[in-house]
Design a protein around this motif. Sequence first.
Motif, PDB file in Angstrom:
ATOM      1  N   LEU A 235       0.877  -1.165   0.000  1.00 60.94           N
ATOM      2  CA  LEU A 235       0.000   0.000   0.000  1.00 60.94           C
ATOM      3  C   LEU A 235       0.918   1.220   0.000  1.00 60.94           C
ATOM      4  CD1 LEU A 235      -2.915   1.094   0.167  1.00 60.94           C
ATOM      5  CD2 LEU A 235      -2.653   1.084   2.657  1.00 60.94           C
ATOM      6  N   MET A 236       0.936   1.931  -1.111  1.00 60.25           N
ATOM      7  CA  MET A 236       1.874   3.034  -1.288  1.00 60.25           C
ATOM      8  C   MET A 236       1.176   4.378  -1.154  1.00 60.25           C
ATOM      9  SD  MET A 236       4.601   1.268  -1.786  1.00 60.25           S
ATOM     10  CE  MET A 236       5.736   2.570  -2.243  1.00 60.25           C
ATOM     11  N   ASP A 237       1.888   5.335  -0.581  1.00 51.55           N
ATOM     12  CA  ASP A 237       1.408   6.702  -0.393  1.00 51.55           C
ATOM     13  C   ASP A 237       2.083   7.578  -1.442  1.00 51.55           C
ATOM     14  OD1 ASP A 237       0.899   9.317   0.440  1.00 51.55           O
ATOM     15  OD2 ASP A 237       0.933   8.758   2.557  1.00 51.55           O
ATOM     16  N   GLU A 238       1.324   7.968  -2.449  1.00 52.53           N
ATOM     17  CA  GLU A 238       1.882   8.747  -3.546  1.00 52.53           C
ATOM     18  C   GLU A 238       2.365  10.122  -3.096  1.00 52.53           C
ATOM     19  OE1 GLU A 238       0.060  10.575  -7.547  1.00 52.53           O
ATOM     20  OE2 GLU A 238      -0.145   8.399  -7.363  1.00 52.53           O
ATOM     21  N   THR A 239       1.749  10.672  -2.053  1.00 54.07           N
ATOM     22  CA  THR A 239       2.105  12.004  -1.572  1.00 54.07           C
ATOM     23  C   THR A 239       3.548  12.056  -1.090  1.00 54.07           C
ATOM     24  OG1 THR A 239      -0.169  12.346  -0.885  1.00 54.07           O
ATOM     25  CG2 THR A 239       1.466  13.848   0.027  1.00 54.07           C
ATOM     26  N   ILE A 240       3.981  11.026  -0.370  1.00 51.93           N
ATOM     27  CA  ILE A 240       5.346  11.019   0.168  1.00 51.93           C
ATOM     28  C   ILE A 240       6.271  10.070  -0.604  1.00 51.93           C
ATOM     29  CG2 ILE A 240       4.653  11.735   2.474  1.00 51.93           C
ATOM     30  CD1 ILE A 240       4.857   8.813   3.343  1.00 51.93           C
ATOM     31  N   GLY A 241       5.692   9.301  -1.526  1.00 52.52           N
ATOM     32  CA  GLY A 241       6.492   8.402  -2.348  1.00 52.52           C
ATOM     33  C   GLY A 241       7.016   7.179  -1.619  1.00 52.52           C
ATOM     34  N   LEU A 242       6.393   6.829  -0.501  1.00 52.08           N
ATOM     35  CA  LEU A 242       6.809   5.667   0.291  1.00 52.08           C
ATOM     36  C   LEU A 242       5.603   4.801   0.617  1.00 52.08           C
ATOM     37  CD1 LEU A 242       9.131   7.535   2.829  1.00 52.08           C
ATOM     38  CD2 LEU A 242       9.867   6.182   0.851  1.00 52.08           C
ATOM     39  N   GLY A 243       5.871   3.687   1.260  1.00 52.89           N
ATOM     40  CA  GLY A 243       4.804   2.818   1.710  1.00 52.89           C
ATOM     41  C   GLY A 243       3.986   3.469   2.813  1.00 52.89           C
ATOM     42  N   ALA A 244       2.699   3.197   2.834  1.00 49.24           N
ATOM     43  CA  ALA A 244       1.824   3.694   3.897  1.00 49.24           C
ATOM     44  C   ALA A 244       1.988   2.740   5.081  1.00 49.24           C
ATOM     45  CB  ALA A 244       0.385   3.738   3.418  1.00 49.24           C
ATOM     46  N   GLU A 245       2.724   3.174   6.097  1.00 50.88           N
ATOM     47  CA  GLU A 245       3.058   2.282   7.207  1.00 50.88           C
ATOM     48  C   GLU A 245       2.036   2.347   8.340  1.00 50.88           C
ATOM     49  OE1 GLU A 245       6.775   3.229   9.122  1.00 50.88           O
ATOM     50  OE2 GLU A 245       6.428   5.368   8.911  1.00 50.88           O
ATOM     51  N   PHE A 246       1.964   1.248   9.071  1.00 50.39           N
ATOM     52  CA  PHE A 246       1.124   1.094  10.266  1.00 50.39           C
ATOM     53  C   PHE A 246      -0.377   1.255   9.980  1.00 50.39           C
ATOM     54  CE2 PHE A 246       5.203   2.873  11.960  1.00 50.39           C
ATOM     55  CZ  PHE A 246       5.713   1.641  12.361  1.00 50.39           C
ATOM     56  N   VAL A 247      -0.794   0.879   8.783  1.00 49.60           N
ATOM     57  CA  VAL A 247      -2.217   0.901   8.448  1.00 49.60           C
ATOM     58  C   VAL A 247      -2.799  -0.450   8.869  1.00 49.60           C
ATOM     59  CG1 VAL A 247      -3.915   1.032   6.589  1.00 49.60           C
ATOM     60  CG2 VAL A 247      -1.864   2.475   6.511  1.00 49.60           C
ATOM     61  N   PRO A 248      -3.793  -0.454   9.761  1.00 56.03           N
ATOM     62  CA  PRO A 248      -4.390  -1.731  10.166  1.00 56.03           C
ATOM     63  C   PRO A 248      -5.158  -2.370   9.012  1.00 56.03           C
ATOM     64  CG  PRO A 248      -5.191   0.098  11.535  1.00 56.03           C
ATOM     65  CD  PRO A 248      -4.394   0.683  10.433  1.00 56.03           C
ATOM     66  N   TYR A 249      -4.992  -3.682   8.877  1.00 56.65           N
ATOM     67  CA  TYR A 249      -5.763  -4.407   7.859  1.00 56.65           C
ATOM     68  C   TYR A 249      -6.095  -5.798   8.369  1.00 56.65           C
ATOM     69  CZ  TYR A 249      -1.659  -7.136   6.339  1.00 56.65           C
ATOM     70  OH  TYR A 249      -0.588  -7.985   6.281  1.00 56.65           O
TER      71      TYR A 249
END
Length: 150
Positions: free
Chosen positions: A43-57
């Motif tokens: 799951l990538m965060d385009e705003t910061i160009g990195l992975g979206a970390e610590f997202v519960p799933y």
Amino acid sequence: MNKKLVGFIVAGVAVFALSGCGSSGGNDVVIVDPGPEYVTLFLMDETIGLGAEFVPYTCYGPDETIVTDDFTNAFGEFTFVAGDRCEFDLFDFAGTVPFYDHPLYIADDLGEGKDDIPYSCDNGIDIVEGATDIFGSFDYPEDAFCKFYL
């Protein structure tokens, strides 16, 4: 007569040798079930160009049992079994609906977007449904729960 005796001895030795020398009597073939094949995406965060970390799933199998209940890691990595439905809690994400504020996308281990993944995102007010586009992007409202049918 000696030829017959030698023939019986040779035949007896051959039968004994070919019988497996006292095997347990059954086919000893063991079939090992390797279990489910896990798939890893990001799951990538385009705003910061990195992975979206610590997202519960949480991922549910076809029989609705929980297969995975975890958080994305520092690279946005999440793991599931093909055919699962995974739900992501995107609380504190600004969303892309009605404006393109906080774009997220799903990528493989090479950074390529994963397209055609059906999804549904709901925050109790707005519902957005569709499939990820060619870049793995998807629309979602602020503070949404998003279900991906992987």
